[in-house]
Design a protein around this motif. Structure first.
Motif, mmCIF file in Angstrom:
data_model
loop_
_atom_site.group_PDB
_atom_site.id
_atom_site.type_symbol
_atom_site.label_atom_id
_atom_site.label_comp_id
_atom_site.label_asym_id
_atom_site.label_seq_id
_atom_site.Cartn_x
_atom_site.Cartn_y
_atom_site.Cartn_z
ATOM 1 N N ARG B 47 21.915 30.996 5.437
ATOM 2 C CA ARG B 47 21.835 31.278 6.900
ATOM 3 C C ARG B 47 23.165 30.959 6.930
ATOM 4 N NH1 ARG B 47 17.998 29.264 12.320
ATOM 5 N NH2 ARG B 47 19.314 30.413 12.878
ATOM 6 N N LEU B 48 24.390 31.744 7.943
ATOM 7 C CA LEU B 48 25.611 31.218 8.041
ATOM 8 C C LEU B 48 25.746 31.305 10.015
ATOM 9 C CD1 LEU B 48 28.466 33.167 6.041
ATOM 10 C CD2 LEU B 48 27.300 30.612 5.743
ATOM 11 N N VAL B 49 25.762 29.825 9.981
ATOM 12 C CA VAL B 49 25.688 29.525 11.314
ATOM 13 C C VAL B 49 27.372 29.771 12.252
ATOM 14 C CG1 VAL B 49 25.166 28.520 13.827
ATOM 15 C CG2 VAL B 49 23.762 28.658 11.516
ATOM 16 N N ASP B 50 28.058 30.499 12.647
ATOM 17 C CA ASP B 50 29.401 31.259 13.379
ATOM 18 C C ASP B 50 29.366 29.736 14.130
ATOM 19 O OD1 ASP B 50 31.450 31.439 13.686
ATOM 20 O OD2 ASP B 50 31.799 33.654 13.758
ATOM 21 N N ILE B 51 30.054 28.642 13.908
ATOM 22 C CA ILE B 51 30.890 27.743 15.006
ATOM 23 C C ILE B 51 32.305 28.171 15.552
ATOM 24 C CG2 ILE B 51 29.100 26.027 14.194
ATOM 25 C CD1 ILE B 51 31.892 24.748 13.141
ATOM 26 N N THR B 52 32.468 28.865 15.461
ATOM 27 C CA THR B 52 34.516 29.889 15.791
ATOM 28 C C THR B 52 34.175 29.562 17.585
ATOM 29 O OG1 THR B 52 34.538 32.409 14.954
ATOM 30 C CG2 THR B 52 35.010 30.272 13.238
ATOM 31 N N ARG B 53 33.467 29.990 17.709
ATOM 32 C CA ARG B 53 33.122 30.088 19.692
ATOM 33 C C ARG B 53 32.959 28.904 20.168
ATOM 34 N NH1 ARG B 53 32.845 36.380 20.643
ATOM 35 N NH2 ARG B 53 33.555 36.644 18.306
ATOM 36 N N LEU B 54 32.776 28.003 19.475
ATOM 37 C CA LEU B 54 32.879 26.557 20.098
ATOM 38 C C LEU B 54 33.808 25.666 20.623
ATOM 39 C CD1 LEU B 54 29.713 25.099 17.249
ATOM 40 C CD2 LEU B 54 29.608 26.602 19.888
ATOM 41 N N PRO B 55 33.967 25.162 21.838
ATOM 42 C CA PRO B 55 35.145 24.957 22.266
ATOM 43 C C PRO B 55 35.597 23.715 22.066
ATOM 44 C CG PRO B 55 33.096 24.328 23.454
ATOM 45 C CD PRO B 55 32.777 24.832 22.595
ATOM 46 N N LEU B 56 35.873 23.530 20.379
ATOM 47 C CA LEU B 56 36.615 22.870 19.654
ATOM 48 C C LEU B 56 37.790 22.894 19.008
ATOM 49 C CD1 LEU B 56 33.354 21.965 17.912
ATOM 50 C CD2 LEU B 56 34.291 20.731 19.814
ATOM 51 N N ARG B 57 38.612 23.146 19.936
ATOM 52 C CA ARG B 57 40.177 23.596 20.198
ATOM 53 C C ARG B 57 41.233 22.807 20.480
ATOM 54 N NH1 ARG B 57 40.755 28.547 17.159
ATOM 55 N NH2 ARG B 57 38.636 29.283 16.166
ATOM 56 N N GLU B 58 40.652 22.331 21.187
ATOM 57 C CA GLU B 58 42.117 21.156 21.852
ATOM 58 C C GLU B 58 42.161 20.640 21.475
ATOM 59 O OE1 GLU B 58 42.898 22.684 24.969
ATOM 60 O OE2 GLU B 58 41.857 23.833 24.635
ATOM 61 N N ILE B 59 43.214 19.684 21.168
ATOM 62 C CA ILE B 59 43.453 18.170 21.364
ATOM 63 C C ILE B 59 44.252 17.638 22.367
ATOM 64 C CG2 ILE B 59 45.672 17.549 20.121
ATOM 65 C CD1 ILE B 59 46.658 19.947 18.293
ATOM 66 N N GLU B 60 43.631 16.372 22.176
ATOM 67 C CA GLU B 60 43.489 15.774 24.100
ATOM 68 C C GLU B 60 44.176 14.378 23.406
ATOM 69 O OE1 GLU B 60 39.343 16.153 24.099
ATOM 70 O OE2 GLU B 60 39.503 17.710 25.442
ATOM 71 N N ALA B 61 44.797 13.747 24.557
ATOM 72 C CA ALA B 61 45.066 12.587 24.178
ATOM 73 C C ALA B 61 44.064 11.253 24.611
ATOM 74 C CB ALA B 61 46.220 12.193 25.621
ATOM 75 N N THR B 62 43.973 10.743 24.340
ATOM 76 C CA THR B 62 42.487 9.644 23.830
ATOM 77 C C THR B 62 43.176 8.066 25.212
ATOM 78 O OG1 THR B 62 43.139 7.886 22.544
ATOM 79 C CG2 THR B 62 41.677 10.185 22.201
ATOM 80 N N ASP B 63 41.535 7.651 25.852
ATOM 81 C CA ASP B 63 42.649 6.470 26.468
ATOM 82 C C ASP B 63 43.229 5.325 25.769
ATOM 83 O OD1 ASP B 63 40.681 7.511 28.080
ATOM 84 O OD2 ASP B 63 39.269 6.723 28.313
ATOM 85 N N GLY B 64 43.208 5.186 24.499
ATOM 86 C CA GLY B 64 43.790 4.353 23.017
ATOM 87 C C GLY B 64 44.972 4.504 23.010
ATOM 88 N N GLY B 65 45.546 6.188 23.321
ATOM 89 C CA GLY B 65 46.455 6.136 23.400
ATOM 90 C C GLY B 65 47.186 7.117 22.276
ATOM 91 N N GLY B 66 45.819 7.524 21.249
ATOM 92 C CA GLY B 66 45.526 8.556 19.966
ATOM 93 C C GLY B 66 45.407 10.166 20.631
ATOM 94 N N LEU B 67 44.880 10.305 19.611
ATOM 95 C CA LEU B 67 44.932 12.138 20.250
ATOM 96 C C LEU B 67 43.634 12.033 19.440
ATOM 97 C CD1 LEU B 67 47.971 13.973 18.671
ATOM 98 C CD2 LEU B 67 47.442 13.556 21.190
ATOM 99 N N LYS B 68 42.892 12.936 20.080
ATOM 100 C CA LYS B 68 41.720 13.568 19.657
ATOM 101 C C LYS B 68 41.283 15.353 19.450
ATOM 102 C CE LYS B 68 36.586 13.507 21.093
ATOM 103 N NZ LYS B 68 35.539 13.680 21.428
ATOM 104 N N ILE B 69 41.051 15.354 17.804
ATOM 105 C CA ILE B 69 41.722 17.071 17.749
ATOM 106 C C ILE B 69 40.585 17.675 17.128
ATOM 107 C CG2 ILE B 69 42.834 18.175 16.121
ATOM 108 C CD1 ILE B 69 44.065 15.469 14.950
ATOM 109 N N GLY B 70 40.004 18.606 17.907
ATOM 110 C CA GLY B 70 38.707 18.953 17.892
ATOM 111 C C GLY B 70 39.182 19.500 16.492
ATOM 112 N N ALA B 71 37.253 20.043 16.032
ATOM 113 C CA ALA B 71 37.062 20.292 14.752
ATOM 114 C C ALA B 71 37.620 21.583 14.077
ATOM 115 C CB ALA B 71 35.354 20.194 14.036
ATOM 116 N N LEU B 72 38.001 22.746 15.104
ATOM 117 C CA LEU B 72 37.875 23.719 15.197
ATOM 118 C C LEU B 72 39.804 24.239 14.842
ATOM 119 C CD1 LEU B 72 35.198 25.634 16.929
ATOM 120 C CD2 LEU B 72 36.050 24.982 14.495
ATOM 121 N N VAL B 73 40.330 23.175 15.563
ATOM 122 C CA VAL B 73 42.064 23.528 15.203
ATOM 123 C C VAL B 73 42.932 23.811 14.510
ATOM 124 C CG1 VAL B 73 44.233 22.174 15.790
ATOM 125 C CG2 VAL B 73 42.418 21.895 17.351
#
Lengths: 743, 338
Positions: B47-73
């Motif tokens: 069974r394959l569970v397609d995750i490509t529609r999940l909201p994980l496509r953003e690259i966001e600034a973090t409070d610590g001054g870094g970046l959080k990269i969504g898994a689907l970027v």
């Protein structure tokens, strides 16, 4: 206006190009039928031994499966070898035939064929076939073959090494300058883009229409009819397009054998497309061990050449190439000893791969000549000019033409060879050592008997037809150019047809002979058509051409006119109309001029120049510039001709730096049987390649042309290796030249 | 390829539940590796569970001054993101050193982490392989092993992790965010991939059903003093024989913190903090870089075809540290090693 004659000699874009880029050109796996079933071949897991049990029950029970064929339930075919040798590229030995018995000759050998309703179901069910084996230890390395031998039966069309001349050993012993080295060219596979594939259309009443990836439809048709006892009138092979082959599709392979067998057994249409991994279970450029000894005077003048090659072949056939012969041909030398032996390995039989023999043998010779240039302190080009041969000493005859000196000169000029400093490691920029290397190339200029037909219709359209193949070389285009010139029509009005056994006979397309042979046949067929047209034109009422012979008239834009008075003319349409026919045909056959070939040796020549840059510390090699200067008679079409040389040079670069089929020596399996791990050059590896065609007049065929499919690769790998030596001072004698060999 | 069922997940929780509840289920996103493995019958998910529609496509600034990269970027979006190019050029460079433009367009950030080895034997189901079939043996140790590991190997497995991107992420000390049936957690990059030991079937420390949701980068600190140097068997579209991600904090001529990670040499990106510490407070010299290389490669062992990698890696480390110290990173579109 495009119909400016002559087309021959001018750059014409490919007439089949639009079909290919728009996807309308149909390849063998793209033909279909309503009753089409899909087959998948099951590969052997072991390289040597016997199948002790074959369990097909799970496969048969899988969705959509129609049949599973194997040695246990195959249809009958002859036990004798002879019917299987109805293959113009067969080699001495006992041809492989799938499902003959339980014996495994090499890893990946087809042991069963699953036929199902879809490609996916067939592929899946193929994974469910379970075989158990009685396994023997394979040997896949020619360096550890049990023994080496002179093949007792010689391969048809492949000249064995010429007899020794002079006293090579004595001359070597006395020579003030000697070089002696071992070289190894490793195994390569052709890896064309198009997978080997066959679609058999079952037309009922025993009639088969077969679409098979092949370099010549006549050959697999003869083979299939012979091995399955089919009526030749009921079998047609039609393979209009081929997506690259490089020699691998010269012999019929197991795809066509198994697809036809399944079609006959099931009495329905069947398609079998092999996988990329299965492309490594058939023909390949065999591994070759070579020793070259050169003796010379202090000037660099050769006094002795000894070349010994040991090449791999399968356990069941003696595949052979002319590896060492080039060492008796390329340079003037009175003491030459050449020896060619085979060593057996547990693999499929090797096959011709772009310039078979020359690619391997000339690599060693041209590296050895480079080694001699340093030993004698003579520039590599000067050394070659000093030893230039204007006479074929192997066969004791003059060359039909040989403008190799012009190729050296023009290539060196374009490349800037004069800027090379002689000493290795003497040129550097930043971290990189710079090397200039060159090598000579040589290949046979052969032709073969071909037939062709030219047909003109009342609307002024011309069709030229020959059963040869266009494997991507541009055959469609050059045949159209030749036809357009002969009949004086716009090339847009000309259609070329190839790849069909219903067309006039042609042998396989290989050996760089197709352009000269099929082209000459088409030219002769057009002449025959013109005779036919003129005959009818003369018979018209009050014909202005009543007494004209062919040499007095000209064909142009649908009219036949007197050369002396162009106003005296008739239209082709009127000729056909009064003759009461829709079209007129001319048919003709071309055969090599035997008197000419007895008298002259025919070869193409080339000089390849390469600049490499090598990171001194890391061993990273970059090709920076390549110039390939070619002497190959008249050039029919500079565009398609250049592409042939580019392809050859790129393949030579791959041979030099990247390509290697890697077998696991214990398991006998090819471990890099995919395009990710079998490396061919990527775009980043190939620099600008500058191709020069030098003028050369040749009289061996009506068109004055020689072939171009192979000459580009010959010498290219040696030029790269020689450049790497010049850069680094490291002589790498075993290909490919990878990072580790330069650390 | 076997038949499989396919479902498309609408939420992360659904995706995780679907895979966690079925031992034969797998997530699929770009599919650039998994589909190949299925075609080769190496992986046979029911069974394959397609995750490509999940909201994980953003690259966001973090409070610590870094970046959080969504898994689907996608890898290509990540490599060309302006913030990544400006603040984490090492990561951009490593991504562009890998695969081809087409593959980078399809491949995702999370998928890059969990891609599997390219060991020839792992891919050939007719051969013994402990990673594919635990207990069957390792064919590579005595077979064709040019592309295999020289560090951290075990009797059971000498495979490498093939990623370029992960080598840079190791050097940058990224943090992997995952979500599983038991909730969310984070994993330090050094702990994400594992060494083969006697369980080479496990490439990483994810449990079945756990999904990578993001990769977090700490605040940028290395400026232009970095490089990604990749050595391979052709100049493009080949996995690394050896690669080096290096980043150095320079205080004038004096070296502060250093990060060096090696690719193509082990079952995970290879870091040795003690080796990096050798540089702290020192001036950059070739000799010192050689010491770092020696320490990084301590215990390295070849298996025949890959013996050369030890010396190659040593030289590559020295060159990469030289590039990084000079602020002259390797340019991936230029095949000249500077």
């Amino acid at each position: 206006m495009s119909n400016i004659h002559p087309y021959v000699g001018r750059a014409n874009t490919r007439v089949d190009g639009p079909l290919k880029v728009s996807g309308l050109a149909k390849y063998s796996a793209e033909f279909g039928a309503e009753d089409l079933a899909y087959a998948a071949a099951v590969p052997s897991a072991v390289a040597k031994g016997r199948i002790t049990a074959l369990d097909v029950s799970a496969a048969l029970a899988a969705p959509g499966v129609i049949e599973v064929l194997s040695h246990k339930n195959r249809i009958d075919f002859p036990e004798d070898d002879e019917p299987f040798k109805n293959d113009m590229v067969a080699v001495p030995g006992s041809p492989f035939r799938p499902f003959r018995d339980d014996k495994i000759h090499y890893a990946g050998q087809a042991i069963a064929l699953v036929v199902a309703d879809t490609h996916e179901n067939a592929r899946y069910a193929a994974t469910l076939v379970k075989a158990t084996y009685d396994v023997e230890t394979p040997n896949v390395d020619v360096a550890t073959s049990a023994n080496y031998y002179d093949p007792p039966e010689k391969r048809d069309g492949i000249p064995p090494p010429p007899d020794p001349r002079g006293d090579a050993k004595g001359a070597f012993d006395r020579a003030p300058i000697k070089v002696e080295s071992d070289y190894r060219v490793v195994a390569e596979h052709h890896n064309p883009m198009e997978l080997q594939a066959t679609t058999v259309i079952w037309e009922g009443d025993g009639r088969l229409l077969v679409h098979n990836k092949t370099q010549g439809v006549v050959n697999p048709k003869n083979y299939i009819c012979s091995v399955f006892g089919l009526d030749e009138d009921k079998v047609r092979f039609f393979s209009p397009y081929v997506g690259g082959a490089f020699g691998m599709a010269l012999r019929p392979h197991y795809d066509v054998f198994l697809a036809v067998m399944a079609s006959l057994k099931l009495e329905r249409s069947v398609r079998l497309v092999l996988t990329r991994a299965q492309m490594f279970t058939m023909g390949w450029r065999p591994d070759c061990l070579q020793t070259l000894s050169l003796g010379a005077e202090t000037s660099g003048k050769l006094t002795s050449i000894t070349h010994h090659a040991i090449q791999a072949t399968s356990m069941f056939e003696d595949y052979q190439e002319p590896i060492v012969n080039w060492s008796g041909l390329l340079y003037d030398c009175d003491n030459v000893s050449l020896k060619y032996e085979l060593g057996k390995v547990d693999t499929s039989t090797p096959s011709d791969m772009r310039a078979p023999g020359a690619t391997t043998g000339v690599f060693a010779l041209e590296c050895a000549m480079d080694e001699l240039s340093y030993a004698a302190g003579v520039d590599p080009i000067e050394l070659r000019l000093l030893n230039y041969s204007d006479h074929d000493q192997n066969d004791d005859k003059p060359f039909s033409s040989k403008e190799l000196k012009a190729a050296y000169e023009q290539g060196a000029e374009r490349f800037g060879w004069s800027k090379r400093s002689f000493e290795p490691r003497s040129m550097k920029e930043g971290h990189e050592l710079i090397g200039y290397g060159m090598a000579t190339g040589c290949w046979e200029a052969m032709t073969m008997p071909h037939k062709a037909r030219a047909t003109l219709t009342a609307d002024g359209k011309l069709e030229v037809a020959c059963a040869t193949a266009d494997i991507g070389t541009g055959t469609y285009t050059i045949l159209a150019q030749i036809g357009a010139d002969a009949l004086g029509v716009d090339i847009a009005e000309v259609t070329s047809k190839v790849g069909d056994t219903s067309l006039p006979m042609a042998p396989v397309e290989g050996g760089s002979w197709a352009a000269a042979s099929a082209g000459s046949a088409v030219k002769l067929a057009c002449e025959a058509l013109k005779e036919e047209l003129l005959k009818h034109a003369r018979g018209l009422d009050n014909s202005p051409l009543a007494n004209a012979s062919l040499d007095l008239v000209t064909f142009s834009n649908g009219r036949i006119a007197l050369k002396a008075d162009l106003a005296k003319a008739v239209s082709v349409a009127d000729v056909l109309k009064s003759a009461g026919v829709e079209k007129l045909d001319g048919e003709a056959g071309y055969a090599p001029d035997e008197e000419f070939t007895k008298k002259y040796a025919g070869y193409t020549h080339g000089a390849c120049f390469v600049e490499v840059r090598v990171d001194e510390e890391l061993g990273v090699i970059r090709l920076v510039r390549i110039v390939s200067a070619i002497a190959a008679g008249k050039i029919l079409n500079p565009l398609t001709a250049r592409s042939q040389i580019l392809g050859g040079v790129v393949m030579g670069c791959g041979m030099a730096l990247h390509e290697e089929t890697k077998w696991d020596k214990t398991l006998g399996r090819v471990m890099n049987a995919n395009l990710g791990e079998y490396h061919v050059p990527a775009h980043a590896d190939i620099p600008e390649v500058d191709v020069i065609f030098v003028d050369e007049e040749d009289g061996s065929n009506p068109l004055g042309i020689k072939g171009l499919g192979e000459i580009g690769i010959v010498g290219a790998a040696a030029a790269v290796a020689n450049a790497v030596f010049h850069a680094t001072g490291k002589r790498v004698r075993e290909l490919p030249i990878t990072i580790d060999k330069l650390l | 390829m076997m038949n499989f069922s396919y479902t498309r997940a609408e939420t992360i929780a659904d995706a995780v539940a679907a895979v966690a509840g079925d031992p034969d289920a797998r997530f699929i996103a770009g599919g650039t590796n998994l589909v190949d493995l299925m075609k080769y019958d190496v992986m046979k998910p029911g069974r394959l569970v397609d995750i490509t529609r999940l909201p994980l496509r953003e690259i966001e600034a973090t409070d610590g001054g870094g970046l959080k990269i969504g898994a689907l970027v996608p890898n290509s979006d990540l490599a060309y993101d302006q913030r990544i190019q400006r603040d984490y050029p090492l990561l951009s460079s490593a991504i562009l050193a890998g695969a081809s433009a087409q593959l980078r367009n399809a491949a995702t950030t999370g998928g890059n982490l969990i891609q599997r080895t390219r060991c020839y034997y792992f891919y050939d189901v007719a051969t013994p392989c402990n990673k594919r079939e635990p207990g069957s043996g390792c064919s590579a140790k005595t077979g064709v092993n040019r592309i295999h590991a020289i560090l951290g190997t075990s009797d059971a497995c000498i495979a490498t992790h093939p990623s370029d991107m992960c080598v840079a992420l190791a050097a940058l000390e990224a943090v992997v965010h995952v979500e599983g049936p038991d909730g969310q957690r984070t994993i330090a990059f050094a702990d994400f991939h594992r060494l083969p030991g006697d369980e080479p079937q496990y490439d990483n420390t994810l449990a079945h059903g756990e999904m990578v949701t993001a990769v977090e980068l700490p605040a940028p600190r290395f400026g232009q003093n970095h490089t990604y140097l990749k050595l391979r068997d052709r100049l493009s579209y080949a996995f690394a024989l050896v690669s080096v991600a290096a980043a150095i904090e320079m205080d004038g001529d004096v070296i502060g913190e250093t990060r060096v990670a090696l690719g193509g040499v082990a079952h995970k990106p290879w870091r040795v903090p003690e080796a990096e510490a050798l540089l702290k407070g020192k001036f950059a010299t070739r000799e010192l870089f050689g010491e770092v290389a020696d320490r990084l490669l301590q215990g390295a062992k070849g298996f025949g075809d890959n013996d050369f990698k030890i010396e190659l890696a040593r030289r590559a480390v020295v060159r990469a540290l030289t590039q990084a110290a000079a602020g002259a990173p390797q340019v991936q579109s230029n095949k000249i090693v500077n």
